[in-house]
Design an enzyme around this catalytic site. Sequence first.
Site, PDB file in Angstrom:
ATOM      1  CD1 TRP A 115     -83.580-119.916  77.522  1.00  0.00           C
ATOM      2  CD2 TRP A 115     -85.016-121.478  76.827  1.00  0.00           C
ATOM      3  NE1 TRP A 115     -84.615-119.273  76.873  1.00  0.00           N
ATOM      4  CE2 TRP A 115     -85.504-120.207  76.443  1.00  0.00           C
ATOM      5  CE3 TRP A 115     -85.753-122.622  76.496  1.00  0.00           C
ATOM      6  CZ2 TRP A 115     -86.694-120.048  75.736  1.00  0.00           C
ATOM      7  CZ3 TRP A 115     -86.928-122.468  75.790  1.00  0.00           C
ATOM      8  CH2 TRP A 115     -87.401-121.186  75.425  1.00  0.00           C
ATOM      9  CE  LYS A 136     -90.231-123.569  76.056  1.00  0.00           C
ATOM     10  NZ  LYS A 136     -90.336-125.051  75.970  1.00  0.00           N
ATOM     11  CB  THR A 185     -88.151-136.067  57.915  1.00  0.00           C
ATOM     12  OG1 THR A 185     -87.822-135.828  59.264  1.00  0.00           O
ATOM     13  CG2 THR A 185     -88.723-134.820  57.290  1.00  0.00           C
ATOM     14  CD  GLU A 211     -86.009-131.842  57.342  1.00  0.00           C
ATOM     15  OE1 GLU A 211     -85.173-132.595  57.884  1.00  0.00           O
ATOM     16  OE2 GLU A 211     -87.124-131.593  57.834  1.00  0.00           O
TER      17      GLU A 211
HETATM   18  P1  AMP Z   1     -83.405-136.618  61.414  1.00  0.00           P
HETATM   19  O1  AMP Z   1     -83.795-135.745  60.296  1.00  0.00           O
HETATM   20  O2  AMP Z   1     -84.454-137.607  61.797  1.00  0.00           O
HETATM   21  O3  AMP Z   1     -82.086-137.254  61.187  1.00  0.00           O
HETATM   22  O4  AMP Z   1     -83.242-135.719  62.707  1.00  0.00           O
HETATM   23  C1  AMP Z   1     -82.447-134.555  62.697  1.00  0.00           C
HETATM   24  C2  AMP Z   1     -82.340-134.011  64.089  1.00  0.00           C
HETATM   25  O5  AMP Z   1     -81.608-134.914  64.922  1.00  0.00           O
HETATM   26  C3  AMP Z   1     -81.568-132.719  64.179  1.00  0.00           C
HETATM   27  O6  AMP Z   1     -82.367-131.606  63.856  1.00  0.00           O
HETATM   28  C4  AMP Z   1     -81.116-132.714  65.633  1.00  0.00           C
HETATM   29  O7  AMP Z   1     -82.134-132.269  66.488  1.00  0.00           O
HETATM   30  C5  AMP Z   1     -80.875-134.182  65.898  1.00  0.00           C
HETATM   31  N1  AMP Z   1     -79.438-134.477  65.774  1.00  0.00           N
HETATM   32  C6  AMP Z   1     -78.802-135.013  64.726  1.00  0.00           C
HETATM   33  N2  AMP Z   1     -77.492-135.173  64.994  1.00  0.00           N
HETATM   34  C7  AMP Z   1     -77.281-134.707  66.253  1.00  0.00           C
HETATM   35  C8  AMP Z   1     -76.142-134.579  67.103  1.00  0.00           C
HETATM   36  N3  AMP Z   1     -74.935-134.995  66.727  1.00  0.00           N
HETATM   37  N4  AMP Z   1     -76.324-134.032  68.326  1.00  0.00           N
HETATM   38  C9  AMP Z   1     -77.533-133.617  68.732  1.00  0.00           C
HETATM   39  N5  AMP Z   1     -78.650-133.716  67.982  1.00  0.00           N
HETATM   40  C10 AMP Z   1     -78.528-134.250  66.756  1.00  0.00           C
END
Ligand code: AMP
Length: 545
Positions: free
Chosen positions: A448, A443, A187, A332
Site C-alpha cells: 500500500w 495498491k 456529509t 460524523e
Molecule cells: P468531512 O466529514 O467532510 O470533514 O471529512 C472527513 C474526512 O476528512 C476524514 O475521514 C479524513 O479522511 C479527512 N481528514 C480530516 N482531517 C484530516 C487530517 N488532518 N489529515 C488527513 N485527513 C483528514
Amino acid sequence: MLQGMMMDRPLLVSSVLDYAADVHPGIEIVSVTVEGGVHRYGYADARKRIARLANALLALGVKPGDRVATLAWNGYRHFELYYAIAGIGAVCHTINPRLFAEQLTYIVNHAQDTLLFFDVTFTPLVESLQPTFPASLRYVAMTDRAHMPDKTSLPGLLCYEDVLASGAPEITWPDFDENAACALCYTSGTTGEPKGVLYSNRAMVLHALFVIASSAKTFQVGGRILPMVPLFHANAWGLPYAAPLAGCALVFPGAKLDGESIFSLMESERVTASWGVPTVWMGVLAEMKKHGRKPAALQRVLSGGSAVPSAMIATFERDYGLDVCHGWGMTEMSPVGTLSRLSPEEEAMDLDARVALKSLQGRRMFGVELKLVGAGGKRLPHDGQAVGELHVRGPAIVRGYYNNPQATAQALDAEGWFATGDVARIGPDGSLAIVDRTKDLVKSGGEWISSIDIENIAVGCEGVSNAAVIAVPHPKWTERPLLVVVKAKGAEPTKEGILAQLATKLARWQLPDDVVFVDQLPLTATGKISKRELRARFADYKAPG
Ligand code: AMP
C-alpha cells in the site's frame, strides 16, 4: 448501582448563549457582511436579537424538531439562527452552497425543511432551485429591507430584519431532553446520496467543552478567533459553541475567504487564532510571504480537514513564530477527533522534530476513543507500526444517519464503534497518523502506498504550489501513483527535478511513475482536493513507456 444525588439539568445549546450573555456580555462578534461593511456587537446584544428571532420563528409556526435550513456565509445572522432555532427545540440545518444543484435538491427534500434562510448572494441559486424544493418551503432573505432583492421568483419572500423585529425581545428558553436534535449537516460521501448527521444538544455542548479542554491556549478569555471554516461545514468545527463558552470573540469573514481579505481582517480585528482547511491557509500564507510578516496579533493556526503539509507547518512556525495545531475529524464526529498537543519535552525539541510531530494528526481529545481494526475485525496494537481502519466511539459521534436506515445499518461495527473509512497508525504515545482514506490508498503489487505521504513531501518541493496523488491502473502492479502538480507562480519545475527531490525521502517503489502539471486542482464543496474528480479527469491516462 447507587445513584449520585446531583441535579439532572439538561445540557442545552441555549445555556451556552445565556452563559456568554451573562458572563461575557461585551465580548464581540464581528462580521464582514455580504451587503458591505462590518457589523459588531457583544454576546449580550446578540442574545437580545436571538430572543426576538426565536419568538418570531415560533410565530411563523416552527415546532420542536422542525428543520430550518440556512444557506449562508459566516456572519452574525447565521450565528443568530444557530441559537434561535436550537433554543426553541428545532433543528438548524446548515447547507453547503458549494454542493452540486442535484445534491442541494436532494438534501432539502430529504430533510423536509420548513423554512430556508439565505444570504442575498445566494438569491439566484435559491431561485433556480426553488422549483425542485418542497412546495411548502418558505424563504427568508438574510438582510434588511434596503437590501432585499428587487424582483424575485421566490413566493412570499420574507426579510430577515422584518421577521426579527416582529419578535418580542424576551425569552426564557424551554427545558427539554438534552438528546433532542439541534443541528443537521449532510456529509457528501464518495458514493451514493449525501447522508444527514443529526447533532443533539448534549453532543454540541460536550464537544465544545472537549475542544476547549484540548486547546486551552486558544480559548483564553478575550481571545479573538476567526473561523475560516464555514458555519455550513460541520458546525464550523464547534467554534460557534466553544468561543462563547470560553469568552472568546468571534470574527466572521463573510464571503471573502481569499488570502488578502483574511490577512487584512486578521490584522484590523487583532485576531489571535484561526481555524481552516490547509487550502485556505495556503492563501493566507502566500499573503504573509508578500507582507514579510504575520498579522500582528495572530498566535495560533489550527488546520485540518485534510492532511496539513509539513512544509506549511515548518514555514508558519519557523518564519512567522506561529503555533500550529493539526486536527483530524469528521462531520460524523461533531467534528473534532484529535488535535496535536505537545508535551513540554516535545515543545522543547528542535524545529524539525516538532514539525514531524505536528505533521501527525495529533492525539485524541477527551471524549473520543480510538481503535485500529485489521482483517476480520481484529483489534490491532497502538505500536506506531500496525496499519488498520480507524474506528471511533464517543458521546459526540454519530450512531446512525438521519432518516437513512440503510446507511445507519452500516455505520457501526459489532462493538458499536463508528467505522471512519480512514486507514491509520496509532503510536504508543497516542499520536494518530492518518495514512489515507481507504479508497485513496494506492495498491501497488501487494503493497500500500499512502497518497498523503507523497503529497506531503511534494508540496515541500521547490517550484510546487500544490500537489495530489491518485492511483492509476497498471498492468503489472495493479495500481501505481500518479502525481498531479500545480506549479508555484513564476516557477518552472520539471518532472525529473520533482522526482529527484521525492527520491531523497521516499523508497523507490513508492515514487510516482509520472508527474503531470495542471493549472489548478479540483476542490470539493468543503475545500479539499477532490480525488474523485481527479480520478475521473485522468480516467484515460496512460503511463509513459
Ligand atoms: P468531512 O466529514 O467532510 O470533514 O471529512 C472527513 C474526512 O476528512 C476524514 O475521514 C479524513 O479522511 C479527512 N481528514 C480530516 N482531517 C484530516 C487530517 N488532518 N489529515 C488527513 N485527513 C483528514
